[in-house]
Enzyme design. Structure first.
Site, PDB file in Angstrom:
ATOM      1  N   HIS A   1      -8.102   0.653   8.349  1.00 11.64           N
ATOM      2  CA  HIS A   1      -8.949  -0.245   7.560  1.00 11.64           C
ATOM      3  C   HIS A   1     -10.210   0.555   7.263  1.00 11.64           C
ATOM      4  O   HIS A   1     -10.743   1.230   8.148  1.00 11.64           O
ATOM      5  CB  HIS A   1      -9.315  -1.507   8.347  1.00 11.64           C
TER       6      HIS A   1
ATOM      7  N   CYS B   1      -7.859  -2.924   1.387  1.00  8.53           N
ATOM      8  CA  CYS B   1      -9.205  -2.430   1.686  1.00  8.53           C
ATOM      9  C   CYS B   1      -9.368  -0.957   1.324  1.00  8.53           C
ATOM     10  O   CYS B   1     -10.444  -0.537   0.878  1.00  8.53           O
ATOM     11  CB  CYS B   1      -9.530  -2.645   3.161  1.00  8.53           C
TER      12      CYS B   1
END
Length: 169
Positions: free
Chosen positions: A39, A109
């Site tokens: 992430h 993301c």
């Protein structure tokens, strides 16, 4: 506190969502080594910006539910002002980065971080991050799990959400 004018440092926060499990289990489960399940977020103007099922969100750096990042990369310097950057984020939220557009493998993301990094610095984020979905999907287990994984939506708790109606909240 950064000023509105002048050069601003742009950093990439990288979090391993697996907390080290991918490194240990991927050779057995996938037949290939993965170092992590990544992430990412962009840090600029003393704020951490990221994308998930709620759309584009921001908070103070390191204040998501993920805690401190596993690594921090300096991407470069930007001359873009905070005002222009916030307008850019607002337009992204209206176009391709609404919460409904989020997809774990295809629009996530890392897609957001890569696009924002290029806007601010002209540089992409590392390919080992952006190529992770295709690495997973290139395995038999990745293909078998894709229908289940397609339903996964990630959103680290943050603070401000950018959207069409109000900008940062």
């Amino acid at each position: 506190m950064e000023t509105a004018e002048g050069p601003h440092l742009v950093r990439l926060y990288v979090y391993d969502m697996s907390r080290g499990l991918a490194r240990r289990l991927s050779p057995v489960m996938l037949g290939k080594q993965l170092e992590g399940i990544w992430h990412t977020s962009i840090i600029v103007f003393d704020e951490e910006f990221f994308y998930g099922r709620e759309g584009i969100t921001s908070c103070l750096p390191g204040r998501t539910m993920l805690g401190e990042p596993d690594s921090v990369m300096e991407l470069g310097i930007t001359e873009v002002t905070e005002e222009i950057f916030l307008e850019y984020l607002s337009s992204l939220g209206e176009s391709g980065f609404s919460g409904e557009s989020y997809h774990l493998f295809d629009h996530n993301c890392n897609t957001f971080s890569n696009e924002v990094a290029q806007f601010l610095t002209g540089k992409k984020i590392p390919s080992y991050i952006t190529e992770l979905p295709s690495e997973v999907l290139s395995t038999p287990l990745g293909q078998a799990l894709r229908p289940l994984l397609d339903s996964v939506q990630i959103q680290p708790a943050g603070g401000n959400i950018f959207n069409r109606q109000s900008g940062p909240s």
